[in-house]
Structures are given as structure tokens and as C-alpha cells.
Design an enzyme around this catalytic site. Sequence first.
Site, PDB file in Angstrom:
ATOM      1  N   GLY A  57      32.644  -3.185  19.973  1.00  0.00           N
ATOM      2  CA  GLY A  57      32.146  -3.778  18.840  1.00  0.00           C
ATOM      3  C   GLY A  57      30.819  -4.460  19.343  1.00  0.00           C
ATOM      4  N   LYS A 111      23.070   3.736  20.799  1.00  0.00           N
ATOM      5  CA  LYS A 111      21.911   3.858  19.724  1.00  0.00           C
ATOM      6  C   LYS A 111      21.497   2.598  19.397  1.00  0.00           C
ATOM      7  CE  LYS A 111      24.816   2.683  16.157  1.00  0.00           C
ATOM      8  NZ  LYS A 111      24.694   1.091  15.316  1.00  0.00           N
ATOM      9  N   ASP A 136      28.941   7.152  12.324  1.00  0.00           N
ATOM     10  CA  ASP A 136      27.826   7.364  13.408  1.00  0.00           C
ATOM     11  C   ASP A 136      28.041   8.640  13.817  1.00  0.00           C
ATOM     12  OD1 ASP A 136      26.942   5.038  12.624  1.00  0.00           O
ATOM     13  OD2 ASP A 136      27.916   3.870  14.398  1.00  0.00           O
ATOM     14  N   GLY A 140      31.887   4.350  20.671  1.00  0.00           N
ATOM     15  CA  GLY A 140      32.919   5.184  20.530  1.00  0.00           C
ATOM     16  C   GLY A 140      32.473   6.542  19.809  1.00  0.00           C
ATOM     17  N   SER A 141      31.742   6.212  18.890  1.00  0.00           N
ATOM     18  CA  SER A 141      31.325   7.464  18.094  1.00  0.00           C
ATOM     19  C   SER A 141      30.538   8.572  18.828  1.00  0.00           C
ATOM     20  CB  SER A 141      30.341   6.988  17.057  1.00  0.00           C
ATOM     21  OG  SER A 141      31.025   6.335  16.061  1.00  0.00           O
TER      22      SER A 141
END
Length: 301
Positions: free
Chosen positions: A104, A14, A144, A110-111
Amino acid sequence: MAPTSLHNCPAPAKLNLFLHVVGRRPDGYHLLQSVFQLIDRSDTLHFDLRSDERIVRTTDVPGVPEEQDLIVRALRALQAEYQRRHGRLPPGIDVAVEKCLPMGGGLGGGSSDAATALMAANHLWQAGLTDAELIALGLPLGADIPFFLFGATAFAEGVGEALQAVPGPDCWYVVIEPGVSVPTVAIFTATDLTRNTKAITISDFSRRHVESNDLIGFGENDLQDVAARLFPPVAEAIEWLGGYGAARMTGSGSCVFCAFSTEHEAEQVLKHVPARWRAWKAKALQRHPMKIALANPFVVE
């Protein structure tokens, strides 16, 4: 017959087209306003049901122990909810992860992985949870995750969980990875972080961003100045890409992006990106490809 595997499942990145910090809750969480935009750069996940009840990540993800992985935690949360509803545990799942998105980087990798895992397991287990129920399950794990489960361009408020669909741009992005991993906590705990931007409405965004075809000019990323100060490569990437248009950091960093009307324009900029950075192009998505696939039984395996 219910499927026993789902392979090549996308977990797209995103971009935050803008990100305002408009206040702070008593518990310390920051109140945000943002527009989340899906793009077609993604991790890829593969799921196979097991003969026992274990959740196993079968691939190594450097820097992310299996027990801390949002994918594993999300699947265990859904497994527990399944047991609560049905009085028994569903089969375990093997998960293989092909990482493409940097950690990062502010891209939500990850979300997004966790959201794709929840969608896949909900399908494989025939658990029957609605989108709203999956969102409620995912929110405690990561702010997220609800957006990726929502699965479309969204105006977000609160800590990122209050989502309303908005028209998204039809454009291409050039994204630069400056080569640093920005820890979110370092940004939100900075004393010089802007925390009192005036709240806006969806119509404010729509008038400027959609009706006038202003691809990236609306608002600011209130986290950008802090990230640029703490991590000079972020500032350098913003300055360089800004030579081709309005450049902005996504999320809490570190990735930097700029919007272009055509793929050709994006490709021309990519030719000039300094070799010290990894850079790529991506197309704006209007809907999560995993949700599209699961809605079509002939697409999923």
C-alpha cells in the site's frame, strides 16, 4: 544443463515521476499517463524447482494469503501456459520472499515480485516466452506488472500497459513511508478525483524533465490530493519533504519522494527525517537488474 534454482533475485520498486488521469474507459478503468522509474530498493526472491508440480510460497507474507499472492498467481498462470504449449506441466517451484517494500505504498512491490517470478520461472523452465508474451500473461493480474517486465524507464499510457522507453534521470531519491497503507480502490472511487487532465506527449515530458534536468517538476500526481485528504500522514510527509525540494507521492500512495542530484544531498536530508517515519535513499535505475542478470549466464545461479 538447465538450472534448478535462482537465488537473490531482485524485485525493485518503482516511482511515478508524474501520474495523470486523462479519462475513463466504458468498463470503469481509468486511463492514465505516467513515467515509471525503477529504483534500487527491492524485495528479494529465491526460487527452487520441486520434484512435484506444486507452486509453494515457503515464507509468510503478513496480510497476504498464499492463494492471493501475485507471485503464486503469476507462476500458476505461466505454468498453465507452459502446459498449453508443451502438453505437460513443468516442475513446481518453491518461492521464498524477503519483503523490503511496504504494501500500500505506491512502490509496486507486489507487481514487481510477480514480474520477477515470471522472469525467473521462464528461465528455470526454459519456457521460451518473449517479453511481450510475459507482459500479456501478467497484465490481467496487475496493471503495473507489464512495466516491471518491460524493465526500463517508461512512458506509460492506457491502464499502464502501453509502454515506450524514455531517457531516465540519473539521480538519487529520498523516500518516506508515512506509516499508512493506502488502498488503491479508495483513491480511484473518490468523487473528487481529477479524471480529465489534458493528455501530453513524450516530447512534452522529455523537454521539461530530461533536457532541462528538471528532476521532478514535470506534471502532477492527480491521485495525491485525494490520498492526502483521506490519509493525513501522507499530507504531512509531502509538506515536510517539500521543504527540501519538489516532493510528490508515488502511485496511489502512500510513499512520498523527492529527487536529488547527488547521494550526499540525499543523505543530508535523511539525517533530519522525523523519527515517526521510516525513510531511505535510492538510486535511479536505467534497467531492471533481473533482466541484466538473466542476460549474463555467469551472473545467475
